[in-house]
Design a protein around this motif. Structure first.
Motif, PDB file in Angstrom:
ATOM      1  N   LYS A 197      40.388  46.116  56.489  1.00  0.00           N
ATOM      2  CA  LYS A 197      41.190  46.261  57.704  1.00  0.00           C
ATOM      3  C   LYS A 197      42.663  46.457  57.365  1.00  0.00           C
ATOM      4  O   LYS A 197      43.346  47.279  57.975  1.00  0.00           O
ATOM      5  CB  LYS A 197      41.021  45.037  58.604  1.00  0.00           C
ATOM      6  N   CYS A 252      44.849  49.846  62.019  1.00  0.00           N
ATOM      7  CA  CYS A 252      44.182  49.964  63.315  1.00  0.00           C
ATOM      8  C   CYS A 252      44.791  51.111  64.114  1.00  0.00           C
ATOM      9  O   CYS A 252      45.868  51.616  63.790  1.00  0.00           O
ATOM     10  CB  CYS A 252      44.273  48.649  64.090  1.00  0.00           C
ATOM     11  N   ASP A 253      44.091  51.492  65.185  1.00  0.00           N
ATOM     12  CA  ASP A 253      44.599  52.561  66.035  1.00  0.00           C
ATOM     13  C   ASP A 253      45.583  51.990  67.059  1.00  0.00           C
ATOM     14  O   ASP A 253      45.920  50.800  67.021  1.00  0.00           O
ATOM     15  CB  ASP A 253      43.446  53.321  66.706  1.00  0.00           C
ATOM     16  N   GLU A 254      46.040  52.830  67.972  1.00  0.00           N
ATOM     17  CA  GLU A 254      47.042  52.411  68.954  1.00  0.00           C
ATOM     18  C   GLU A 254      46.537  51.322  69.901  1.00  0.00           C
ATOM     19  O   GLU A 254      47.335  50.623  70.508  1.00  0.00           O
ATOM     20  CB  GLU A 254      47.562  53.622  69.745  1.00  0.00           C
ATOM     21  N   ARG A 255      45.235  51.174  69.995  1.00  0.00           N
ATOM     22  CA  ARG A 255      44.660  50.114  70.843  1.00  0.00           C
ATOM     23  C   ARG A 255      44.376  48.829  70.069  1.00  0.00           C
ATOM     24  O   ARG A 255      43.833  47.882  70.620  1.00  0.00           O
ATOM     25  CB  ARG A 255      43.375  50.604  71.488  1.00  0.00           C
ATOM     26  N   GLY A 256      44.678  48.832  68.792  1.00  0.00           N
ATOM     27  CA  GLY A 256      44.437  47.650  67.974  1.00  0.00           C
ATOM     28  C   GLY A 256      43.024  47.559  67.436  1.00  0.00           C
ATOM     29  O   GLY A 256      42.612  46.511  66.949  1.00  0.00           O
ATOM     30  N   ARG A 257      42.293  48.652  67.491  1.00  0.00           N
ATOM     31  CA  ARG A 257      40.904  48.673  67.006  1.00  0.00           C
ATOM     32  C   ARG A 257      40.845  49.207  65.580  1.00  0.00           C
ATOM     33  O   ARG A 257      41.579  50.119  65.221  1.00  0.00           O
ATOM     34  CB  ARG A 257      40.045  49.554  67.909  1.00  0.00           C
ATOM     35  N   TYR A 258      39.947  48.645  64.826  1.00  0.00           N
ATOM     36  CA  TYR A 258      39.749  49.078  63.446  1.00  0.00           C
ATOM     37  C   TYR A 258      38.542  50.005  63.395  1.00  0.00           C
ATOM     38  O   TYR A 258      37.523  49.749  64.013  1.00  0.00           O
ATOM     39  CB  TYR A 258      39.517  47.871  62.532  1.00  0.00           C
ATOM     40  N   HIS A 259      38.682  51.083  62.647  1.00  0.00           N
ATOM     41  CA  HIS A 259      37.600  52.059  62.510  1.00  0.00           C
ATOM     42  C   HIS A 259      37.238  52.202  61.035  1.00  0.00           C
ATOM     43  O   HIS A 259      37.447  53.237  60.425  1.00  0.00           O
ATOM     44  CB  HIS A 259      38.013  53.412  63.097  1.00  0.00           C
ATOM     45  N   ASP A 313      34.059  51.254  58.243  1.00  0.00           N
ATOM     46  CA  ASP A 313      32.684  50.802  58.065  1.00  0.00           C
ATOM     47  C   ASP A 313      32.661  49.791  56.921  1.00  0.00           C
ATOM     48  O   ASP A 313      32.674  50.163  55.749  1.00  0.00           O
ATOM     49  CB  ASP A 313      31.770  51.984  57.762  1.00  0.00           C
TER      50      ASP A 313
END
Length: 74
Positions: free
Chosen positions: A29, A34-41, A43
């Protein structure tokens, strides 16, 4: 991982500590962000596989596997 020898991808069950898994997830992580929404992408299952593969290559698992003394007794 660059390896001049031909390799195969296998799916195997391995046992690792919860702390090792937590460290992989945490570090993946941090590296990926993370992206602008705070989500991690990322795997994290792929990261586990990559880390184990790298470890096996660096520690010469091929030689270890060729030694019959290293095989578990049933």
């Amino acid at each position: 991982m660059e390896d001049p020898r031909p390799t195969l991808i296998i799916h195997a069950r391995v046992e690792i500590s919860a702390q090792a898994l937590e460290a992989i997830v945490e570090n993946a992580k941090k590296i990926e962000g993370c992206d602008e929404r705070g989500r991690y992408h990322v795997d994290t299952a792929d990261k586990v596989g990559e880390m184990i593969s790298r470890f096996l290559f660096e520690k010469d698992f091929e030689s270890y596997a060729q030694n019959i003394q290293n095989f578990p007794r049933t």
